[in-house]
Motif scaffolding. Sequence first.
Motif, PDB file in Angstrom:
ATOM      1  N   ILE A  22       3.326   3.626  21.656  1.00 18.60           N
ATOM      2  CA  ILE A  22       3.539   4.162  20.322  1.00 18.60           C
ATOM      3  C   ILE A  22       2.696   3.363  19.307  1.00 18.60           C
ATOM      4  CG2 ILE A  22       5.702   2.821  20.048  1.00 18.60           C
ATOM      5  CD1 ILE A  22       5.271   6.278  18.508  1.00 18.60           C
ATOM      6  N   GLY A  23       1.979   4.112  18.494  1.00 24.39           N
ATOM      7  CA  GLY A  23       1.166   3.522  17.434  1.00 24.39           C
ATOM      8  C   GLY A  23       1.015   4.551  16.338  1.00 24.39           C
ATOM      9  N   PHE A  24       0.155   4.268  15.379  1.00 22.85           N
ATOM     10  CA  PHE A  24      -0.062   5.236  14.309  1.00 22.85           C
ATOM     11  C   PHE A  24      -1.387   4.954  13.618  1.00 22.85           C
ATOM     12  CE2 PHE A  24       2.738   1.800  12.845  1.00 22.85           C
ATOM     13  CZ  PHE A  24       2.082   1.322  11.722  1.00 22.85           C
ATOM     14  N   ALA A  25      -1.881   5.976  12.907  1.00 15.16           N
ATOM     15  CA  ALA A  25      -3.053   5.799  12.057  1.00 15.16           C
ATOM     16  C   ALA A  25      -2.656   6.183  10.641  1.00 15.16           C
ATOM     17  CB  ALA A  25      -4.210   6.650  12.540  1.00 15.16           C
ATOM     18  N   VAL A  26      -3.245   5.479   9.666  1.00 16.22           N
ATOM     19  CA  VAL A  26      -2.945   5.731   8.254  1.00 16.22           C
ATOM     20  C   VAL A  26      -4.243   5.698   7.461  1.00 16.22           C
ATOM     21  CG1 VAL A  26      -0.652   4.646   8.429  1.00 16.22           C
ATOM     22  CG2 VAL A  26      -2.608   3.276   7.691  1.00 16.22           C
ATOM     23  N   GLY A  27      -4.209   6.284   6.273  1.00 14.49           N
ATOM     24  CA  GLY A  27      -5.374   6.184   5.395  1.00 14.49           C
ATOM     25  C   GLY A  27      -5.813   7.527   4.867  1.00 14.49           C
ATOM     26  N   ASN A  28      -7.116   7.671   4.705  1.00 17.83           N
ATOM     27  CA  ASN A  28      -7.714   8.863   4.098  1.00 17.83           C
ATOM     28  C   ASN A  28      -7.187  10.161   4.718  1.00 17.83           C
ATOM     29  OD1 ASN A  28     -10.052  11.010   4.296  1.00 17.83           O
ATOM     30  ND2 ASN A  28     -10.322   9.858   2.408  1.00 17.83           N
ATOM     31  N   ALA A  29      -6.730  11.087   3.869  1.00 16.45           N
ATOM     32  CA  ALA A  29      -6.065  12.302   4.355  1.00 16.45           C
ATOM     33  C   ALA A  29      -6.986  13.173   5.221  1.00 16.45           C
ATOM     34  CB  ALA A  29      -5.544  13.107   3.167  1.00 16.45           C
ATOM     35  N   LYS A  30      -8.261  13.264   4.844  1.00 18.20           N
ATOM     36  CA  LYS A  30      -9.200  14.074   5.625  1.00 18.20           C
ATOM     37  C   LYS A  30      -9.432  13.457   7.018  1.00 18.20           C
ATOM     38  CE  LYS A  30     -12.616  17.210   6.058  1.00 18.20           C
ATOM     39  NZ  LYS A  30     -13.866  17.326   5.298  1.00 18.20           N
ATOM     40  N   SER A  70      -4.531  -5.847   5.022  1.00 23.34           N
ATOM     41  CA  SER A  70      -4.978  -4.534   5.478  1.00 23.34           C
ATOM     42  C   SER A  70      -6.171  -4.129   4.610  1.00 23.34           C
ATOM     43  CB  SER A  70      -3.849  -3.522   5.284  1.00 23.34           C
ATOM     44  OG  SER A  70      -4.361  -2.210   5.116  1.00 23.34           O
ATOM     45  N   ILE A  71      -7.116  -3.402   5.195  1.00 20.71           N
ATOM     46  CA  ILE A  71      -8.268  -2.947   4.399  1.00 20.71           C
ATOM     47  C   ILE A  71      -7.801  -2.040   3.258  1.00 20.71           C
ATOM     48  CG2 ILE A  71      -8.815  -0.878   5.788  1.00 20.71           C
ATOM     49  CD1 ILE A  71     -11.793  -1.595   5.344  1.00 20.71           C
ATOM     50  N   LEU A  72      -6.650  -1.395   3.440  1.00 17.60           N
ATOM     51  CA  LEU A  72      -6.167  -0.456   2.430  1.00 17.60           C
ATOM     52  C   LEU A  72      -5.657  -1.150   1.166  1.00 17.60           C
ATOM     53  CD1 LEU A  72      -4.403   2.138   4.752  1.00 17.60           C
ATOM     54  CD2 LEU A  72      -6.678   2.295   3.731  1.00 17.60           C
ATOM     55  N   GLU A  73      -5.547  -2.483   1.223  1.00 18.70           N
ATOM     56  CA  GLU A  73      -5.194  -3.230   0.014  1.00 18.70           C
ATOM     57  C   GLU A  73      -6.335  -3.221  -0.992  1.00 18.70           C
ATOM     58  OE1 GLU A  73      -3.695  -7.215   0.796  1.00 18.70           O
ATOM     59  OE2 GLU A  73      -2.812  -6.508   2.671  1.00 18.70           O
ATOM     60  N   VAL A  74      -7.548  -2.942  -0.511  1.00 17.73           N
ATOM     61  CA  VAL A  74      -8.713  -2.891  -1.401  1.00 17.73           C
ATOM     62  C   VAL A  74      -8.675  -1.594  -2.205  1.00 17.73           C
ATOM     63  CG1 VAL A  74     -11.229  -2.688  -1.480  1.00 17.73           C
ATOM     64  CG2 VAL A  74     -10.140  -4.272   0.150  1.00 17.73           C
ATOM     65  N   GLU A  75      -8.886  -1.718  -3.507  1.00 21.22           N
ATOM     66  CA  GLU A  75      -8.861  -0.535  -4.357  1.00 21.22           C
ATOM     67  C   GLU A  75      -9.941   0.456  -3.922  1.00 21.22           C
ATOM     68  OE1 GLU A  75      -8.153  -1.646  -8.526  1.00 21.22           O
ATOM     69  OE2 GLU A  75      -9.160   0.270  -8.946  1.00 21.22           O
ATOM     70  N   GLY A  76      -9.548   1.705  -3.784  1.00 18.75           N
ATOM     71  CA  GLY A  76     -10.537   2.727  -3.419  1.00 18.75           C
ATOM     72  C   GLY A  76     -10.814   2.820  -1.922  1.00 18.75           C
ATOM     73  N   ALA A  77     -10.201   1.940  -1.130  1.00 21.08           N
ATOM     74  CA  ALA A  77     -10.460   1.944   0.315  1.00 21.08           C
ATOM     75  C   ALA A  77     -10.041   3.270   0.948  1.00 21.08           C
ATOM     76  CB  ALA A  77      -9.727   0.778   0.994  1.00 21.08           C
ATOM     77  N   LYS A  78      -9.013   3.861   0.387  1.00 22.91           N
ATOM     78  CA  LYS A  78      -8.489   5.091   0.979  1.00 22.91           C
ATOM     79  C   LYS A  78      -9.489   6.253   0.909  1.00 22.91           C
ATOM     80  CE  LYS A  78      -3.794   5.601   0.306  1.00 22.91           C
ATOM     81  NZ  LYS A  78      -2.734   6.280  -0.475  1.00 22.91           N
ATOM     82  N   VAL A 113       0.843  -1.198   0.000  1.00 21.26           N
ATOM     83  CA  VAL A 113       0.000   0.000   0.000  1.00 21.26           C
ATOM     84  C   VAL A 113       0.881   1.252   0.000  1.00 21.26           C
ATOM     85  CG1 VAL A 113      -1.612   1.345   1.413  1.00 21.26           C
ATOM     86  CG2 VAL A 113      -1.918  -1.141   1.189  1.00 21.26           C
ATOM     87  N   ASP A 114       0.582   2.195  -0.889  1.00 20.57           N
ATOM     88  CA  ASP A 114       1.314   3.469  -0.935  1.00 20.57           C
ATOM     89  C   ASP A 114       0.655   4.483  -0.011  1.00 20.57           C
ATOM     90  OD1 ASP A 114       3.418   3.156  -3.001  1.00 20.57           O
ATOM     91  OD2 ASP A 114       1.688   2.623  -4.253  1.00 20.57           O
ATOM     92  N   LEU A 115       1.467   5.142   0.805  1.00 18.95           N
ATOM     93  CA  LEU A 115       0.959   6.176   1.715  1.00 18.95           C
ATOM     94  C   LEU A 115       1.837   7.407   1.605  1.00 18.95           C
ATOM     95  CD1 LEU A 115       0.450   3.957   4.908  1.00 18.95           C
ATOM     96  CD2 LEU A 115      -1.399   4.954   3.544  1.00 18.95           C
ATOM     97  N   VAL A 147     -10.450 -13.828  11.752  1.00 16.74           N
ATOM     98  CA  VAL A 147      -9.744 -13.021  10.751  1.00 16.74           C
ATOM     99  C   VAL A 147     -10.704 -12.642   9.628  1.00 16.74           C
ATOM    100  CG1 VAL A 147      -7.520 -14.066  11.262  1.00 16.74           C
ATOM    101  CG2 VAL A 147      -8.950 -15.041   9.446  1.00 16.74           C
ATOM    102  N   ALA A 148     -10.325 -11.638   8.852  1.00 17.03           N
ATOM    103  CA  ALA A 148     -11.154 -11.202   7.724  1.00 17.03           C
ATOM    104  C   ALA A 148     -10.372 -11.356   6.429  1.00 17.03           C
ATOM    105  CB  ALA A 148     -11.553  -9.742   7.901  1.00 17.03           C
ATOM    106  N   THR A 149     -11.098 -11.626   5.351  1.00 18.18           N
ATOM    107  CA  THR A 149     -10.463 -11.733   4.036  1.00 18.18           C
ATOM    108  C   THR A 149     -10.497 -10.375   3.343  1.00 18.18           C
ATOM    109  OG1 THR A 149     -12.566 -12.232   2.986  1.00 18.18           O
ATOM    110  CG2 THR A 149     -11.244 -14.109   3.723  1.00 18.18           C
ATOM    111  N   LYS A 150      -9.718 -10.272   2.279  1.00 18.09           N
ATOM    112  CA  LYS A 150      -9.734  -9.069   1.468  1.00 18.09           C
ATOM    113  C   LYS A 150     -11.116  -8.883   0.820  1.00 18.09           C
ATOM    114  CE  LYS A 150      -6.869  -6.961  -1.984  1.00 18.09           C
ATOM    115  NZ  LYS A 150      -5.758  -7.076  -2.940  1.00 18.09           N
ATOM    116  N   GLU A 151     -11.785  -9.984   0.509  1.00 19.41           N
ATOM    117  CA  GLU A 151     -13.131  -9.905  -0.075  1.00 19.41           C
ATOM    118  C   GLU A 151     -14.102  -9.259   0.912  1.00 19.41           C
ATOM    119  OE1 GLU A 151     -11.205 -12.810  -0.253  1.00 19.41           O
ATOM    120  OE2 GLU A 151     -10.620 -12.042  -2.227  1.00 19.41           O
ATOM    121  N   PHE A 152     -13.976  -9.645   2.189  1.00 18.57           N
ATOM    122  CA  PHE A 152     -14.826  -9.021   3.213  1.00 18.57           C
ATOM    123  C   PHE A 152     -14.595  -7.514   3.230  1.00 18.57           C
ATOM    124  CE2 PHE A 152     -14.934  -7.187   7.489  1.00 18.57           C
ATOM    125  CZ  PHE A 152     -16.263  -7.382   7.831  1.00 18.57           C
ATOM    126  N   TYR A 153     -13.324  -7.114   3.216  1.00 19.34           N
ATOM    127  CA  TYR A 153     -13.016  -5.677   3.249  1.00 19.34           C
ATOM    128  C   TYR A 153     -13.568  -4.974   2.008  1.00 19.34           C
ATOM    129  CZ  TYR A 153      -9.789  -6.216   7.214  1.00 19.34           C
ATOM    130  OH  TYR A 153      -9.234  -6.443   8.444  1.00 19.34           O
TER     131      TYR A 153
END
Length: 387
Positions: A248-256, A220-228, A88-90, A182-188
Amino acid sequence: MFEFSDRIKALPPYLFAQIDRKKKEKIAQGYDVIDLGVGDPDMPTPEPIVKAMQKAVEKPEHHRYPSYEGMYSFRKAVADWYKRRFGVDLDPEKEVIALIGSKEGIAHFPLAFVNPGDIVLCPDPAYPVYKIGTIFAGGVPYIMPLREENNFLPDFRSIPKDVLKRAKIVWVNYPNNPTSAVATKEFYKELVDWAKENNLIVASDLAYSEIYFDGYKPPSILEVEGAKEVAIEFHSLSKTYNMTGWRIGFAVGNAKLIEGLGKVKTNVDSGQFQAIQEAAITALSMPEEEVQRIRDVYWERRKTMVEALRKAGLEVVDSKATFYLWVKVPKGYTSAQFVEKLLDEKAIVCTPGSGFGEYGEGYFRISLTVPTQRLLEAAERIKSLII
Ligand SMILES: *Cc1c(COP(=O)(O)O)cnc(C)c1O
């Protein structure tokens, strides 16, 4: 003289307080208590991370206020890790934010997007913070049951339209605490499509993505196209690197979504200590073998304990992820009664399923955070109780 606020009074009763008190009593009475209750790794933080911290702490530039969003080098290390691990590109500038443990981010996130009376869709059983963060933001949790016959996935298509109209966020957490599902990419993919149809934010808690075994690897859910377009993902170094104490942790994804969370954080905290962020960069860049060593330990424990419990006649949910076992309570007890009996009569601490929500009733959770020998001892004691 002083009264707690309505939001504190609205908190669900702290079911673990009684267990904690009893556990302390037992220890004081000299019992050999085996604690399978807490989701806190027993192994130490890997040495390269500790060493990096020792060096970083000496640098005066780290002694000043950090930036709320995290050092650029930390955010870059996160983006690189996501690319390596999930493909995933971030953008480290806009799509990554550092957290003081992922719990902090999970608890604060609704403040940025939930108005009083808005609904947040929360799984049940679940990590309690989704509901509590909702309540603190003045939102209303709407429960999505996680049922065994549905592999502990929410049936989001069955949520009524009038609920969806008022809903802002849907929480998911796979690999799952407490059920180990666990969840599959199809579920996401289905979830992302549905969230877009209904103008919902998807908040994914990926705390256990690295605790996997036997050829399985969680997506990761972000592997799904358009998830971002709709998703934010919360991540933690706590479980992967035995770093629960470091925060220490982090959040990633949609910029807004990241921006909104950042706006809350700017106003309530001043970021994580930069020396810790530097150590976290070392963690994220460590050779895979370091983490594999940790996985091997949990996998060995899991296989041993599942086999021992099944031999004792208990039903354990199959899983190739997390360091939890989700176990059916023997007939004739509620989960709270059974867990109390385990503690009273066998000096074993487990977590009752009902502590994670009403749909956790009928199960109890075992943490594989003690050595195999202790697990076997625990299995023997459990066996002697139910026979
Ligand atoms: C442990 C845990 C977290 C929080 O971890 P931090 O230590 O706050 O980063 C988040 N979600 C789940 C499901 C957890 O079990």
